[in-house]
Design a protein around this motif. Structure first.
Motif, mmCIF file in Angstrom:
data_model
loop_
_atom_site.group_PDB
_atom_site.id
_atom_site.type_symbol
_atom_site.label_atom_id
_atom_site.label_comp_id
_atom_site.label_asym_id
_atom_site.label_seq_id
_atom_site.Cartn_x
_atom_site.Cartn_y
_atom_site.Cartn_z
ATOM 1 N N GLU A 1 0.810 -1.220 0.000
ATOM 2 C CA GLU A 1 0.000 0.000 0.000
ATOM 3 C C GLU A 1 0.844 1.271 0.000
ATOM 4 O O GLU A 1 0.353 2.340 -0.363
ATOM 5 C CB GLU A 1 -0.936 -0.004 1.211
ATOM 6 C CG GLU A 1 -2.075 -1.000 1.109
ATOM 7 C CD GLU A 1 -1.622 -2.446 1.232
ATOM 8 O OE1 GLU A 1 -2.303 -3.340 0.702
ATOM 9 O OE2 GLU A 1 -0.558 -2.682 1.867
ATOM 10 N N GLN A 2 2.104 1.170 0.401
ATOM 11 C CA GLN A 2 2.993 2.335 0.412
ATOM 12 C C GLN A 2 3.515 2.685 -0.978
ATOM 13 O O GLN A 2 3.945 3.809 -1.222
ATOM 14 C CB GLN A 2 4.198 2.084 1.329
ATOM 15 C CG GLN A 2 3.883 2.031 2.811
ATOM 16 C CD GLN A 2 5.140 1.841 3.630
ATOM 17 O OE1 GLN A 2 6.181 1.423 3.120
ATOM 18 N NE2 GLN A 2 5.051 2.147 4.919
ATOM 19 N N GLN B 1 12.251 -0.206 -1.678
ATOM 20 C CA GLN B 1 11.637 -1.523 -1.633
ATOM 21 C C GLN B 1 12.094 -2.313 -2.871
ATOM 22 O O GLN B 1 12.215 -1.737 -3.956
ATOM 23 C CB GLN B 1 10.113 -1.413 -1.616
ATOM 24 C CG GLN B 1 9.572 -0.529 -0.508
ATOM 25 C CD GLN B 1 9.942 -1.038 0.867
ATOM 26 O OE1 GLN B 1 9.767 -2.220 1.172
ATOM 27 N NE2 GLN B 1 10.459 -0.149 1.711
ATOM 28 N N HIS C 1 11.002 4.824 0.344
ATOM 29 C CA HIS C 1 10.095 3.834 0.913
ATOM 30 C C HIS C 1 8.807 3.681 0.110
ATOM 31 O O HIS C 1 8.071 2.708 0.291
ATOM 32 C CB HIS C 1 9.768 4.181 2.368
ATOM 33 C CG HIS C 1 8.899 5.388 2.521
ATOM 34 N ND1 HIS C 1 9.395 6.682 2.442
ATOM 35 C CD2 HIS C 1 7.556 5.512 2.732
ATOM 36 C CE1 HIS C 1 8.407 7.532 2.617
ATOM 37 N NE2 HIS C 1 7.277 6.863 2.783
ATOM 38 N N GLU C 2 8.560 4.623 -0.816
ATOM 39 C CA GLU C 2 7.379 4.544 -1.676
ATOM 40 C C GLU C 2 7.713 3.983 -3.060
ATOM 41 O O GLU C 2 6.860 3.958 -3.936
ATOM 42 C CB GLU C 2 6.767 5.935 -1.852
ATOM 43 C CG GLU C 2 6.238 6.544 -0.564
ATOM 44 C CD GLU C 2 5.738 7.962 -0.740
ATOM 45 O OE1 GLU C 2 5.009 8.442 0.143
ATOM 46 O OE2 GLU C 2 6.073 8.598 -1.771
ATOM 47 N N LYS D 1 4.147 3.835 -4.550
ATOM 48 C CA LYS D 1 3.612 4.794 -5.511
ATOM 49 C C LYS D 1 4.388 4.761 -6.825
ATOM 50 O O LYS D 1 3.870 5.182 -7.862
ATOM 51 C CB LYS D 1 3.666 6.207 -4.933
ATOM 52 C CG LYS D 1 2.819 6.422 -3.697
ATOM 53 C CD LYS D 1 2.931 7.854 -3.195
ATOM 54 C CE LYS D 1 2.083 8.070 -1.947
ATOM 55 N NZ LYS D 1 2.219 9.462 -1.432
#
Length: 211
Positions: A4-5, A192, A171-172, A7
């Motif tokens: 969900e993080q 990630q 982190h996105e 983008k």
């Protein structure tokens, strides 16, 4: 990793989007020169010709000239060298392109590749012949190529530039690559990651991102 993080998704090119077989290039140059493939590999490795080409130290013309010098074949025409160098490029499965096009509806997409101008030209031809998409730039918001940037993975600087120029938070951002060192370097910066490993492909790893 928290899906969900995410983008932004950053893709590697070789063995992530296009299938490749790296030893085929050395084999092709060996067949051209009448030498053993291992001998050709050793010569190229000693002078880091591919690294120089893929970081822009050598231009396409400079790369070809250096190949002629190293393999002692001054009369080779450009297309012979290009064909041998491109021998490692295989196919682009259309379903991978369909996946990328679907992902564009939900995420910002980028490409980050250690590559050369000769390879990019060839990949674009394969892409168009296979899918009708004219060039890699048509699939991504921005394309980051090592030979244009003057730095290559797994140098931390290349990931930092991608994040900065793409205005992305680590982190996105999800990064997919088939090379473990490249994955580790990205992860160290808080990006990630997914390590793409055969027989699995991005169709497997990203199935949940389009559902």
């Amino acid at each position: 990793m928290v899906k969900e993080q995410i983008k932004n998704i950053v893709f590697d090119l070789g063995d992530v989007i296009i299938n490749i077989d790296v030893p085929l290039a050395a084999k092709a140059f060996a067949e051209l020169s009448g030498q053993e493939a291992t001998a050709v590999q050793d010569v190229f490795k000693d002078v880091e010709i591919f690294r120089k080409f893929e970081t822009g130290t050598l231009s396409a013309a400079g790369f070809r000239a250096y190949v002629r010098e190293l393999l002692v074949n001054p009369d080779w025409e450009d297309h012979l060298i290009d064909t041998a160098w491109n021998a490692l490029l295989l196919d682009i499965p259309p379903k991978r392109i369909e996946l990328i096009q679907n992902l564009r509806q939900r995420y910002r997409l980028f490409l980050l590749s250690n590559t050369s101008s000769i390879h990019v030209e060839a990949v674009n031809k394969i892409l168009y012949q296979t899918t009708g998409v004219e060039q890699l730039q048509d699939l991504f918001e921005q394309v980051f190529l090592s030979y244009e940037m003057g730095v290559m993975k797994p140098d931390a600087a290349i990931y930092q530039r991608v994040l900065q120029e793409g205005t992305m938070q680590a982190h996105e951002t999800l990064f997919l690559d088939d090379n473990a060192d490249n994955i580790a370097a990205a992860a160290a910066l808080g990006i990630q990651t997914i390590h793409v490993q055969k027989p699995f492909t991005i169709l497997d790893y990203l199935a949940d991102y389009v559902s």
